[in-house]
Design an enzyme around this catalytic site. Sequence first.
Site, PDB file in Angstrom:
ATOM      1  CG  ASN A   7      43.587  31.210  41.765  1.00  0.00           C
ATOM      2  OD1 ASN A   7      44.291  31.989  42.409  1.00  0.00           O
ATOM      3  ND2 ASN A   7      42.588  30.533  42.296  1.00  0.00           N
ATOM      4  NE  ARG A  81      40.307  33.958  43.344  1.00  0.00           N
ATOM      5  CZ  ARG A  81      39.522  33.006  43.772  1.00  0.00           C
ATOM      6  NH1 ARG A  81      39.596  31.817  43.251  1.00  0.00           N
ATOM      7  NH2 ARG A  81      38.671  33.246  44.727  1.00  0.00           N
ATOM      8  CG  HIS A 170      34.706  33.335  48.805  1.00  0.00           C
ATOM      9  ND1 HIS A 170      34.381  32.950  50.081  1.00  0.00           N
ATOM     10  CD2 HIS A 170      35.795  32.630  48.460  1.00  0.00           C
ATOM     11  CE1 HIS A 170      35.253  32.051  50.510  1.00  0.00           C
ATOM     12  NE2 HIS A 170      36.133  31.847  49.530  1.00  0.00           N
ATOM     13  NE  ARG A 231      41.075  31.047  55.509  1.00  0.00           N
ATOM     14  CZ  ARG A 231      40.627  31.430  54.326  1.00  0.00           C
ATOM     15  NH1 ARG A 231      39.979  32.564  54.189  1.00  0.00           N
ATOM     16  NH2 ARG A 231      40.816  30.673  53.269  1.00  0.00           N
ATOM     17  CD  GLU A 379      35.799  31.014  43.267  1.00  0.00           C
ATOM     18  OE1 GLU A 379      36.313  29.878  43.426  1.00  0.00           O
ATOM     19  OE2 GLU A 379      35.823  31.887  44.134  1.00  0.00           O
TER      20      GLU A 379
END
Length: 605
Positions: A7, A81, A170, A231, A379
Site C-alpha cells: 500500500n 492497493r 474503503h 476532512r 484490508e
Amino acid sequence: MHILVLNVGSSSLKAAIIDPLNGQRMISLTAERLLDDPVAEFSDGSQVELKRTGHENALKSCLLALKDKLGDTEISGVGHRVVHGGEAFDRPVLLTDKVAMLIGEQSRLAPLHNPVNLRGIEIARELFPDHNHYAVFDTAFHQSMPRRAKTYALPKELMDKYGIRRYGFHGMSHQYVSRKAAEYLKDDLRNLRVISCHLGNGCSVAAIEFGRSVETSMGMTPLEGLVMGTRSGDLDPGIPTYLHDQAGLSLEEIDHLLNRQSGLAGLSGVGNDLRTILEAASNGNADCQLAVQVFTHRLRKYIGAYAAIMGGVDAIVFTGGIGENSKVIRHRAAQRLNFLGAIINEDANSILQLSEDQPVAEFSMRHSRVRLLAVKTDEQLAIARDCSKMIAKADEVNQLPQIPVAISARHIHLTRETLDTLYGEGHELKVRKWLSQPGQFAAEETVTVVGPRNQIERVRILGPLRSKDQVEISRTDEFFLGIDAPVRESGKVENTPGCKLIGPAGSVDIEDGVICAWRHIHMTPEDALRFGVQDRDVVEVSVGGAERSLTFGNVLIRVSEKYALEMHIDTDEGNAAEIQPGDTGVLMNTGSTGHLVKRKLSVVR
Ligand code: AMP
C-alpha cells in the site's frame, strides 16, 4: 501460499507478506514521512536505512530490504492497493501494461493517490519481475451502487465528460467486515442488510444490501460524507465559493483546508486523534465536546438514512481504529436506535475488546432485532485473499458452454387467493405456452396492473401458482406506472411496493411484490459445477459474439435441479443490447486475466 501486499501512499508505505488462508504475517513493514524524514521499521523490530533522497529512492530501499527479508520464502503474487478504479474496474485484476495505463487514466479523479500507487506498482514490477502483480481497488466494491445513488444532480453532459459521480472508498474494508459479520451471525451475507461504519482517520458508512454495496457516504473523492480526522465530510457546496469571496482563499487553499485542517482536527483544535479529543472533552473542553457531538450526530444521521434506503437493517457494524476501539463513539452512535430495532447492550459495549483471537464482538441486547457488532478490519488480508482467488482461477478460462439468452417480458405470479379474487373461486390457469424452465408456463389469463400514474393492461400471468404475489416489470414500466420498485431476485419481495391488480372477477390491492427483476441465469447444479459458481453468486456475462459483444455485469446465478440453463434479461435491457433470437452469452472469467476491464455499456442499469 504467501502474498506480498503493498500500500503505497504519498508519504508512507505499508507492506506485508501474508498467508491468505489464516491472515498470518510472515513479516510486515511500515515506512513513514518518506519525503522529508523517512523512517521504516519491520515487524521484527529491525529498521531500514533510509536517506532523504526522495520518495522513489525511499520506496526502492524499502522494497529491496523486504526482498532480502524474504530469503527462500516463495511468494505467489504481489497485491497492490489502488485507491481509484474509476469506471474501469469493478473488481481486482491482474496487472498488465494496459491495466497500469488505465490506472494512470483514473489519476484525474484521484490526483493525490493514483499516481503514487502507480509509481509503487512500477517499482515493485521492476524488483519482482517474475511474479504476477494484481491491483485491488478501494472503489470496486461500490460499483454495484444503483445509478440513483451514484449520480449527483449536475448537468448530465458535464458529469459524462469528466467522470463526475459517486464512487465510494474503503471498499475492501466494508466488504471484509460485512463478510465477517455474516460469518459471526451464521448467516449468508446474501440474506442480510448490513450498515458498515468504517471509522478510522478516514471515515465512511456503507449500506450493503444482500451482499452488494447500494450506498456509501464517500463520493467522487474521499472527502464527502462523515466527519473525519482532518476532512470535513459533507458541506454546503456554497461554502467553498463563500470562502473564496469572503476570506480570499484560493482553490488550492480551500482544498487543503477541507482535506487537512477540518474534521475532528478543525473542530477540536487539539489535533485529529480521537483519544486526545475524548480526554479533553471529559475534562470540559467545549470545542472537543462539540467535535464529538458533530462526529456522532452525522454518523447517526447516515445510519438512519441507510436503514431507510434498504427498508430496514439486520446488522450495524463498527470498524476502523475508532469503531473497533472507542466504546464512547459506539455508544453515542448506537443510542436511541430502538425505533430501528437496534438496542445497545451498554455493558457489552463497555468491556468490548477485539483481538486476533476475537475479531468480532457483539454489543446488542439479546432481544435486539438488529445486531450491533464491532469487527476488526484487515484490508491487507482482504487484498491477499483477492489475489489468491485470482491465482486459483488463473487456469479456468472460457472453455465453458454458451448460455442461451432470453428476454423476460413483464409478467405476474399469483397466489391461489389472489387468482380466486381476480378470476373467480377455484379458477384454473390455462396453459398458453410452456416456457423453457421446466413446469413453468405462460397462461392465457392476463391482469391489469394499476400504479399511481398509469395502468398496464394484459400483463401475462405465469403459472404455476405461488405462495406470494409478484409483479415483475422493467424500469420503463416502473416510470409509466409511477412505481419505484427495487431490483430484486425473484421471491425476495419484502419491503417492496404494492399495486392494484384488476381481473374480470374483481380487483386486489397487493401490499408488496412489485420488483424489477435482477438479471439472472438459471442453471442446474451440474452446470454450476462446470462454471465453478454457486447459487446467488454474481457474475459477468459477455453476450452476442465477437462483433456485437456486450458485457452484462451484475448477473445473478440461480441454481436448482428444476432449472434449464438460460439467462434472463428484461425488455429494456434486451432492447438496449439489441438481443436477437438465438443469442448466447459466455460467462466471463471472474478476475485473473485483466480482460475484465469493464467496457462502457449503454445497457447497464
Ligand atoms: P485508523 O485510520 O483505522 O488506523 O484509525 C486511526 C484513528 O483511530 C486514530 O486517529 C484514533 O483517533 C482512533 N483510535 C484508535 N484507538 C482509539 C481508542 N482507543 N479510542 C478512541 N479512538 C481511537
